[in-house]
Design a protein around this motif. Sequence first.
Motif, PDB file in Angstrom:
ATOM      1  N   GLU A 116      -1.724   7.682   3.275  1.00 36.07           N
ATOM      2  CA  GLU A 116      -2.849   8.538   3.619  1.00 36.07           C
ATOM      3  C   GLU A 116      -4.118   7.757   3.293  1.00 36.07           C
ATOM      4  OE1 GLU A 116      -2.758  11.374   5.192  1.00 36.07           O
ATOM      5  OE2 GLU A 116      -0.563  11.396   5.166  1.00 36.07           O
ATOM      6  N   PRO A 117      -4.973   7.532   4.275  1.00 32.57           N
ATOM      7  CA  PRO A 117      -6.190   6.754   4.004  1.00 32.57           C
ATOM      8  C   PRO A 117      -7.130   7.518   3.086  1.00 32.57           C
ATOM      9  CG  PRO A 117      -6.287   7.709   6.192  1.00 32.57           C
ATOM     10  CD  PRO A 117      -4.917   8.001   5.642  1.00 32.57           C
ATOM     11  N   PRO A 118      -7.972   6.786   2.367  1.00 34.81           N
ATOM     12  CA  PRO A 118      -8.940   7.465   1.508  1.00 34.81           C
ATOM     13  C   PRO A 118      -9.898   8.312   2.343  1.00 34.81           C
ATOM     14  CG  PRO A 118      -9.346   5.095   1.561  1.00 34.81           C
ATOM     15  CD  PRO A 118      -8.100   5.348   2.334  1.00 34.81           C
ATOM     16  N   GLN A 119     -10.310   9.406   1.785  1.00 36.42           N
ATOM     17  CA  GLN A 119     -11.255  10.298   2.464  1.00 36.42           C
ATOM     18  C   GLN A 119     -12.661  10.017   1.929  1.00 36.42           C
ATOM     19  OE1 GLN A 119     -10.306  12.493   4.939  1.00 36.42           O
ATOM     20  NE2 GLN A 119      -8.369  11.409   4.690  1.00 36.42           N
ATOM     21  N   PHE A 120     -13.561   9.713   2.847  1.00 37.46           N
ATOM     22  CA  PHE A 120     -14.934   9.420   2.475  1.00 37.46           C
ATOM     23  C   PHE A 120     -15.841  10.518   3.023  1.00 37.46           C
ATOM     24  CE2 PHE A 120     -12.809   5.278   2.781  1.00 37.46           C
ATOM     25  CZ  PHE A 120     -12.996   4.837   1.485  1.00 37.46           C
ATOM     26  N   ASN A 133     -19.235  10.218   3.808  1.00 39.31           N
ATOM     27  CA  ASN A 133     -20.296   9.833   4.749  1.00 39.31           C
ATOM     28  C   ASN A 133     -19.883   8.855   5.838  1.00 39.31           C
ATOM     29  OD1 ASN A 133     -22.272  11.413   3.467  1.00 39.31           O
ATOM     30  ND2 ASN A 133     -22.413   9.882   1.852  1.00 39.31           N
ATOM     31  N   PHE A 134     -18.655   8.391   5.813  1.00 38.13           N
ATOM     32  CA  PHE A 134     -18.217   7.497   6.882  1.00 38.13           C
ATOM     33  C   PHE A 134     -16.714   7.569   7.037  1.00 38.13           C
ATOM     34  CE2 PHE A 134     -18.228   4.947   3.050  1.00 38.13           C
ATOM     35  CZ  PHE A 134     -17.064   4.218   3.127  1.00 38.13           C
ATOM     36  N   ARG A 135     -16.238   7.012   8.116  1.00 35.14           N
ATOM     37  CA  ARG A 135     -14.814   7.041   8.436  1.00 35.14           C
ATOM     38  C   ARG A 135     -14.191   5.690   8.095  1.00 35.14           C
ATOM     39  NH1 ARG A 135     -12.227   7.287  14.161  1.00 35.14           N
ATOM     40  NH2 ARG A 135     -10.134   7.841  13.556  1.00 35.14           N
ATOM     41  N   SER A 136     -13.026   5.698   7.492  1.00 37.11           N
ATOM     42  CA  SER A 136     -12.329   4.471   7.124  1.00 37.11           C
ATOM     43  C   SER A 136     -11.869   3.734   8.369  1.00 37.11           C
ATOM     44  CB  SER A 136     -11.109   4.806   6.244  1.00 37.11           C
ATOM     45  OG  SER A 136     -10.354   3.650   6.007  1.00 37.11           O
ATOM     46  N   ALA A 137     -11.883   2.412   8.315  1.00 36.20           N
ATOM     47  CA  ALA A 137     -11.394   1.583   9.417  1.00 36.20           C
ATOM     48  C   ALA A 137      -9.877   1.442   9.361  1.00 36.20           C
ATOM     49  CB  ALA A 137     -12.043   0.209   9.361  1.00 36.20           C
ATOM     50  N   LEU A 138      -9.261   1.914   8.284  1.00 39.16           N
ATOM     51  CA  LEU A 138      -7.816   1.832   8.153  1.00 39.16           C
ATOM     52  C   LEU A 138      -7.156   2.881   9.042  1.00 39.16           C
ATOM     53  CD1 LEU A 138      -7.560   1.355   4.295  1.00 39.16           C
ATOM     54  CD2 LEU A 138      -7.312  -0.390   6.062  1.00 39.16           C
ATOM     55  N   PRO A 139      -5.902   2.647   9.417  1.00 41.30           N
ATOM     56  CA  PRO A 139      -5.206   3.621  10.266  1.00 41.30           C
ATOM     57  C   PRO A 139      -5.198   5.011   9.641  1.00 41.30           C
ATOM     58  CG  PRO A 139      -3.938   1.607  10.086  1.00 41.30           C
ATOM     59  CD  PRO A 139      -5.088   1.482   9.123  1.00 41.30           C
ATOM     60  N   GLY A 160      -2.941   7.146   9.005  1.00 43.65           N
ATOM     61  CA  GLY A 160      -1.890   7.482   8.063  1.00 43.65           C
ATOM     62  C   GLY A 160      -0.543   7.447   8.740  1.00 43.65           C
ATOM     63  N   GLY A 161       0.481   7.541   7.958  1.00 46.30           N
ATOM     64  CA  GLY A 161       1.828   7.503   8.499  1.00 46.30           C
ATOM     65  C   GLY A 161       2.723   6.649   7.628  1.00 46.30           C
ATOM     66  N   ASP A 162       3.888   6.307   8.152  1.00 47.68           N
ATOM     67  CA  ASP A 162       4.833   5.496   7.399  1.00 47.68           C
ATOM     68  C   ASP A 162       4.442   4.023   7.472  1.00 47.68           C
ATOM     69  OD1 ASP A 162       6.356   7.698   6.697  1.00 47.68           O
ATOM     70  OD2 ASP A 162       7.558   7.581   8.519  1.00 47.68           O
ATOM     71  N   VAL A 163       4.342   3.397   6.303  1.00 46.65           N
ATOM     72  CA  VAL A 163       4.012   1.980   6.202  1.00 46.65           C
ATOM     73  C   VAL A 163       5.022   1.319   5.274  1.00 46.65           C
ATOM     74  CG1 VAL A 163       1.543   2.409   6.575  1.00 46.65           C
ATOM     75  CG2 VAL A 163       2.409   2.241   4.258  1.00 46.65           C
ATOM     76  N   VAL A 164       5.059  -0.001   5.316  1.00 45.62           N
ATOM     77  CA  VAL A 164       5.899  -0.748   4.378  1.00 45.62           C
ATOM     78  C   VAL A 164       4.997  -1.289   3.281  1.00 45.62           C
ATOM     79  CG1 VAL A 164       7.409  -2.737   4.054  1.00 45.62           C
ATOM     80  CG2 VAL A 164       7.633  -1.318   6.102  1.00 45.62           C
ATOM     81  N   GLU A 165       5.389  -1.002   2.051  1.00 47.16           N
ATOM     82  CA  GLU A 165       4.653  -1.469   0.884  1.00 47.16           C
ATOM     83  C   GLU A 165       5.417  -2.633   0.265  1.00 47.16           C
ATOM     84  OE1 GLU A 165       2.838   0.934  -2.756  1.00 47.16           O
ATOM     85  OE2 GLU A 165       5.022   0.762  -2.888  1.00 47.16           O
ATOM     86  N   PHE A 166       4.697  -3.731   0.006  1.00 44.97           N
ATOM     87  CA  PHE A 166       5.255  -4.886  -0.697  1.00 44.97           C
ATOM     88  C   PHE A 166       4.574  -4.954  -2.060  1.00 44.97           C
ATOM     89  CE2 PHE A 166       5.604  -5.878   3.785  1.00 44.97           C
ATOM     90  CZ  PHE A 166       6.826  -6.512   3.902  1.00 44.97           C
ATOM     91  N   PHE A 198       0.942  -1.913   8.145  1.00 44.31           N
ATOM     92  CA  PHE A 198       0.721  -0.690   8.911  1.00 44.31           C
ATOM     93  C   PHE A 198       1.560  -0.630  10.189  1.00 44.31           C
ATOM     94  CE2 PHE A 198      -3.203  -0.996   6.379  1.00 44.31           C
ATOM     95  CZ  PHE A 198      -3.152   0.234   5.761  1.00 44.31           C
ATOM     96  N   ASP A 199       2.131  -1.750  10.600  1.00 41.34           N
ATOM     97  CA  ASP A 199       2.979  -1.798  11.796  1.00 41.34           C
ATOM     98  C   ASP A 199       4.380  -2.256  11.399  1.00 41.34           C
ATOM     99  OD1 ASP A 199       0.906  -1.079  13.596  1.00 41.34           O
ATOM    100  OD2 ASP A 199       0.150  -3.130  13.528  1.00 41.34           O
TER     101      ASP A 199
END
Length: 126
Positions: A33-37, A39-45, A47-53, A93-94
């Motif tokens: 889940e991308p951070p919620q800001f 005053n602006f919108r995050s450039a990150l996707p 949200g959804g399923d991602v792979v964490e390393f 993210f992909d």
Amino acid sequence: MTNDPGELEPPAPRARHELPDVLSIDTRSIRYEPPQFRNFRSALPEGGDVVEFLVETEAPIPARALGPALQVGTTLVAEVVEVDSTHYRFLAFDPERLAPGARIGLCWSGAPETVRSTSFRYEGVG
């Protein structure tokens, strides 16, 4: 008349930006889940399923203009957060672009020729 012998000063020592060895890599699928800001919108996707390393290195990764990235086969994973001085969290993210069995290396983003090989391979997530 001048007192300058015409010799150049020796160059200043350059900072070393060598990447440390990778000690371990733990891989898992997470819900992002991308951070919620406010005053602006995050450039990150969105949200959804991602792979964490989760990567542990033998020493801190040096600070520099280009950040670290994981090279998983031919896919670059450049979204990274420092957990502490030797632990880093990379997010892919992909996940469909990650090939099972692909070698994992550590490099500087934007400079894949700096890849530092590891003994780790991406085995997918369950």
